[in-house]
Design a protein around this motif. Structure first.
Motif, PDB file in Angstrom:
ATOM      1  N   GLU A 208      10.162   2.584  12.673  1.00 22.70           N
ATOM      2  CA  GLU A 208      10.302   4.028  12.904  1.00 22.70           C
ATOM      3  C   GLU A 208      11.740   4.510  12.706  1.00 22.70           C
ATOM      4  O   GLU A 208      11.981   5.701  12.593  1.00 22.70           O
ATOM      5  CB  GLU A 208       9.823   4.383  14.310  1.00 22.70           C
TER       6      GLU A 208
ATOM      7  N   GLN B  78      -3.808  -1.527   9.948  1.00 21.79           N
ATOM      8  CA  GLN B  78      -3.014  -2.604  10.537  1.00 21.79           C
ATOM      9  C   GLN B  78      -3.761  -3.935  10.434  1.00 21.79           C
ATOM     10  O   GLN B  78      -3.178  -4.955  10.108  1.00 21.79           O
ATOM     11  CB  GLN B  78      -2.691  -2.287  11.999  1.00 21.79           C
TER      12      GLN B  78
ATOM     13  N   LEU C  39      -3.234 -13.933   7.557  1.00 18.25           N
ATOM     14  CA  LEU C  39      -3.392 -14.299   8.972  1.00 18.25           C
ATOM     15  C   LEU C  39      -4.880 -14.503   9.276  1.00 18.25           C
ATOM     16  O   LEU C  39      -5.730 -13.823   8.691  1.00 18.25           O
ATOM     17  CB  LEU C  39      -2.824 -13.195   9.871  1.00 18.25           C
TER      18      LEU C  39
ATOM     19  N   ARG D 173       8.146  -8.012   2.925  1.00 21.78           N
ATOM     20  CA  ARG D 173       7.171  -8.740   3.735  1.00 21.78           C
ATOM     21  C   ARG D 173       6.194  -9.518   2.846  1.00 21.78           C
ATOM     22  O   ARG D 173       5.826 -10.654   3.143  1.00 21.78           O
ATOM     23  CB  ARG D 173       6.416  -7.736   4.620  1.00 21.78           C
ATOM     24  N   SER D 174       5.786  -8.889   1.742  1.00 24.45           N
ATOM     25  CA  SER D 174       4.917  -9.590   0.800  1.00 24.45           C
ATOM     26  C   SER D 174       5.657 -10.721   0.101  1.00 24.45           C
ATOM     27  O   SER D 174       5.126 -11.815  -0.075  1.00 24.45           O
ATOM     28  CB  SER D 174       4.391  -8.617  -0.256  1.00 24.45           C
TER      29      SER D 174
ATOM     30  N   GLN E 195      -0.049  -3.581  20.060  1.00 25.87           N
ATOM     31  CA  GLN E 195      -0.104  -2.130  19.890  1.00 25.87           C
ATOM     32  C   GLN E 195      -1.131  -1.515  20.828  1.00 25.87           C
ATOM     33  O   GLN E 195      -0.927  -0.435  21.385  1.00 25.87           O
ATOM     34  CB  GLN E 195      -0.454  -1.784  18.437  1.00 25.87           C
TER      35      GLN E 195
ATOM     36  N   PHE F 207       0.816  -1.211   0.000  1.00 24.30           N
ATOM     37  CA  PHE F 207       0.000   0.000   0.000  1.00 24.30           C
ATOM     38  C   PHE F 207       0.853   1.266   0.000  1.00 24.30           C
ATOM     39  O   PHE F 207       2.034   1.233   0.366  1.00 24.30           O
ATOM     40  CB  PHE F 207      -0.893   0.033   1.244  1.00 24.30           C
TER      41      PHE F 207
ATOM     42  N   LEU G  66       6.570 -12.855  10.187  1.00 24.65           N
ATOM     43  CA  LEU G  66       5.345 -13.154  10.946  1.00 24.65           C
ATOM     44  C   LEU G  66       4.403 -14.084  10.166  1.00 24.65           C
ATOM     45  O   LEU G  66       4.021 -15.150  10.652  1.00 24.65           O
ATOM     46  CB  LEU G  66       4.607 -11.860  11.321  1.00 24.65           C
ATOM     47  N   ALA G  67       4.055 -13.668   8.949  1.00 24.70           N
ATOM     48  CA  ALA G  67       3.089 -14.465   8.189  1.00 24.70           C
ATOM     49  C   ALA G  67       3.651 -15.833   7.779  1.00 24.70           C
ATOM     50  O   ALA G  67       2.966 -16.844   7.962  1.00 24.70           O
ATOM     51  CB  ALA G  67       2.604 -13.673   6.978  1.00 24.70           C
TER      52      ALA G  67
ATOM     53  N   ASN H  53       2.128   0.473   6.005  1.00 22.96           N
ATOM     54  CA  ASN H  53       1.421  -0.360   6.987  1.00 22.96           C
ATOM     55  C   ASN H  53       2.290  -1.449   7.591  1.00 22.96           C
ATOM     56  O   ASN H  53       1.838  -2.567   7.811  1.00 22.96           O
ATOM     57  CB  ASN H  53       0.167  -1.003   6.359  1.00 22.96           C
ATOM     58  N   LEU H  54       3.552  -1.115   7.869  1.00 25.32           N
ATOM     59  CA  LEU H  54       4.395  -2.061   8.605  1.00 25.32           C
ATOM     60  C   LEU H  54       3.874  -2.168  10.031  1.00 25.32           C
ATOM     61  O   LEU H  54       3.181  -1.270  10.513  1.00 25.32           O
ATOM     62  CB  LEU H  54       5.848  -1.593   8.617  1.00 25.32           C
ATOM     63  N   PHE H  55       4.217  -3.266  10.726  1.00 23.66           N
ATOM     64  CA  PHE H  55       3.805  -3.422  12.118  1.00 23.66           C
ATOM     65  C   PHE H  55       4.838  -2.720  13.001  1.00 23.66           C
ATOM     66  O   PHE H  55       5.971  -3.173  13.097  1.00 23.66           O
ATOM     67  CB  PHE H  55       3.691  -4.908  12.461  1.00 23.66           C
ATOM     68  N   PRO H  56       4.457  -1.612  13.645  1.00 21.75           N
ATOM     69  CA  PRO H  56       5.444  -0.759  14.319  1.00 21.75           C
ATOM     70  C   PRO H  56       6.101  -1.410  15.527  1.00 21.75           C
ATOM     71  O   PRO H  56       7.191  -1.014  15.915  1.00 21.75           O
ATOM     72  CB  PRO H  56       4.620   0.465  14.743  1.00 21.75           C
ATOM     73  N   HIS H  57       5.439  -2.423  16.114  1.00 19.20           N
ATOM     74  CA  HIS H  57       5.978  -3.035  17.339  1.00 19.20           C
ATOM     75  C   HIS H  57       6.925  -4.185  17.022  1.00 19.20           C
ATOM     76  O   HIS H  57       7.456  -4.801  17.933  1.00 19.20           O
ATOM     77  CB  HIS H  57       4.832  -3.521  18.213  1.00 19.20           C
TER      78      HIS H  57
ATOM     79  N   LEU I 173      -1.921 -10.608   4.594  1.00 24.62           N
ATOM     80  CA  LEU I 173      -0.842 -11.585   4.724  1.00 24.62           C
ATOM     81  C   LEU I 173      -1.402 -12.967   5.075  1.00 24.62           C
ATOM     82  O   LEU I 173      -0.654 -13.856   5.473  1.00 24.62           O
ATOM     83  CB  LEU I 173       0.155 -11.135   5.791  1.00 24.62           C
TER      84      LEU I 173
ATOM     85  N   SER J 126       0.761   3.561   2.160  1.00 29.70           N
ATOM     86  CA  SER J 126       1.185   3.935   3.518  1.00 29.70           C
ATOM     87  C   SER J 126       1.984   2.836   4.229  1.00 29.70           C
ATOM     88  O   SER J 126       2.000   2.784   5.446  1.00 29.70           O
ATOM     89  CB  SER J 126      -0.043   4.299   4.340  1.00 29.70           C
TER      90      SER J 126
END
Ligand SMILES: Nc1ncnc2c1ncn2[C@@H]1O[C@H](COP(=O)(O)OP(=O)(O)OP(=O)(O)O)[C@@H](O)[C@H]1O
Ligand SMILES: [Mg+2]
Lengths: 262, 214
Positions: free
Chosen positions: A158, B115, B124, A172-173, B137, A106, A123-124, A110-114, B122, A108
């Protein structure tokens, strides 16, 4: 006019594609409405394996909506859509299987910030495909090398520039080993110099034979990388053809669009 | 000391111990009740959303002392003799559960929709999207308001005095009745409440500032 523009162009990079094999994506007279407003008014479009298709057009012409139909993020009301052998209007469609074959990136990121870059990427594969720990690490190395970010494995999103974040999103994709990649204006949030690094990443993917549909405002890029350019206007495929079509528009609308300062 | 005997002061501190115990009960019980409320409030099922919303509105619409009475006398009407601690713990659970549920619902909804969407793209499962992507989060966002609410829990345990639960407020009242030194006694009680709550407020504020910086 638009009825004449049913594009059927075989990729120059995949001679193995024969007339008998199925296209990877096939829209047939697809219609989609939000409430009473019809935003896709009968889309016909085919993408063969190994092909790169660029969707261009004005804001609101339905490019994102068409792209989001391909991985089942949006449902449609009429017509047909087949993607990677799945019938998207089937009642028993398994969306999670479809999405393992179709990656999307996308505007934006949309990465997972944590999560770190590596955790974002793995992850996937770990949770969906059950890839083991060491194997996942290798996978992360492989796809991060593909986007030129091998040294950022342990960084958090970040800590990265926009261009780097977007390349992580692409990695990631890729880690799901998709057959088809969708890109929705992935450089629109980036400065010109960062745009370049992301576009080069996509070009390299194209050269490696990845099948892709991408919505873009970068006309020069669309022309150079795409086997097929699709100009959308008011929810229709208005004009489609090889990249050089942009040099010689057949419709007034495309001429105006190309001429509008691009 | 302060015109009070060591025994009297110790008695007040004993009450403070029970205030802490009741607070912990309220927080643990509130978490156990609040989590499902938060999930139900942000669920896709309309029935769950409406039911949980009604429950929350009902509890929030009744003053805490009245909840204490209802639980305490409600259970004894059923023929069961319950210690005040159990009744107060249950009442605090209802009260904290409703508020924590609302707070956490807000934290879940504060995680951008994109998110969820990225996780969905993906492949999930819905549960994996929640557990691995949204929940971590939401937890980060939840820490300051949750610690902040724990201060409310501590202060509001004092309402348990209406069902004669022995806590800091109750023990202070008892000592005051025998010494007739209300100013000294209740100032001491206030200082103890403050000493319990202040560190939590500071913690919440510091964490909030840290969140804003990142
Ligand atoms: N969720 C939605 N609800 C209602 N209408 C929508 C929704 N999403 C998009 N639309 C409408 O559908 C039409 C097509 O939108 P779409 O996002 O596909 O356009 P686009 O070509 O991608 O435009 P842009 O270049 O601005 O991204 C627009 O008129 C838009 O307002
Ligand atoms: Mg768009």
């Amino acid at each position: 006019m638009n009825e004449a523009a049913i594009p059927r162009i075989q990729s120059k990079d995949s001679p193995a594609m024969s007339g008998s094999s199925q296209p990877m994506v096939r829209f047939h007279n697809l219609r989609k409405s939000y409430g009473a407003v019809e935003v896709l008014k009968g889309i016909d479009l085919e993408v063969s394996s190994g092909q790169v298709v660029a969707l261009i057009g004005r804001s609101g012409s339905g490019k994102s909506t068409a792209l989001r139909c391909v991985n089942g993020l949006e449902r449609f009301q009429a017509g047909e859509l087949h993607v990677c052998g799945y019938d998207l209007s089937a009642k028993d469609l398994n969306l999670r299987n479809l999405r393992q074959d179709v990656g999307i990136v996308f505007q934006s990121y949309n990465l997972f910030p944590h999560l770190t870059v590596e955790q974002n990427v793995t992850l996937a594969p770990r949770k969906v495909k059950g890839v083991g720990h060491t194997e996942a690490r290798e996978l992360a190395k492989e796809v991060l090398a593909q986007v030129g970010l091998s040294d950022k494995v342990d960084a958090y999103p970040e800590q990265l520039s926009g261009g780097q974040q977007q390349r992580v999103a692409i990695a990631r994709s890729l880690a799901m080993k998709p057959k088809l990649m969708l890109f929705d204006e992935v450089t629109s949030a980036l400065d010109p110099e960062l745009t370049g690094e992301v576009l080069r990443t996509i070009e390299r993917l194209a050269a490696d034979g990845m099948t892709m549909m991408l919505v873009t405002h970068e006309m020069a890029f669309a022309r150079s990388v795409a086997d097929q350019v699709v100009f959308m206007h008011q929810g229709r495929v208005w004009e489609a053809g090889p990249g050089d079509m942009l040099l010689d528009p057949q419709t007034v609308e495309l001429r105006q669009f190309v001429g509008s300062g691009l | 000391m302060l015109g009070l005997t060591i025994q009297q002061i110790a008695y007040i501190f004993q009450g403070a111990g029970w205030t802490i115990i009741l607070s912990l009960l309220g927080f643990v019980g509130g978490t156990v009740l609040g989590l499902p409320i938060a999930l139900a409030r942000s669920s896709n099922s309309k029935a769950l959303r409406v039911a949980s919303s009604l429950l929350v509105q009902f509890i929030q619409g009744v003053p805490l002392p009245v909840i204490m009475f209802v639980v305490y006398f409600g259970i004894s009407i059923g023929g069961f003799e319950v210690p005040a601690l159990v009744a107060a713990g249950l009442a605090m659970t209802l009260y904290s559960g409703a508020y924590l549920g609302e707070i956490w619902k807000g934290c879940i909804q504060a995680v951008p929709k994109t998110q969820w969407e990225a996780a969905e793209c993906l492949a999930l499962t819905p549960a994996q999207r929640f557990v691995y992507v949204v929940l971590p989060q939401a937890l980060r966002i939840a820490i300051p308001p949750t610690v902040g609410f724990m201060v409310q829990i501590v202060k509001n345990t004092s309402y348990a005095v209406v069902i004669n639960f022995f806590d800091l407020t109750y023990s202070a009242k008892v000592i005051n009745n025998s010494t007739f030194m209300p100013f000294t006694v209740f100032t001491l009680a206030a200082a103890i409440y403050f000493a319990i709550c202040f560190p939590m407020s500071v913690l919440a504020q510091r964490y909030e500032r840290k969140l804003h910086r990142s």
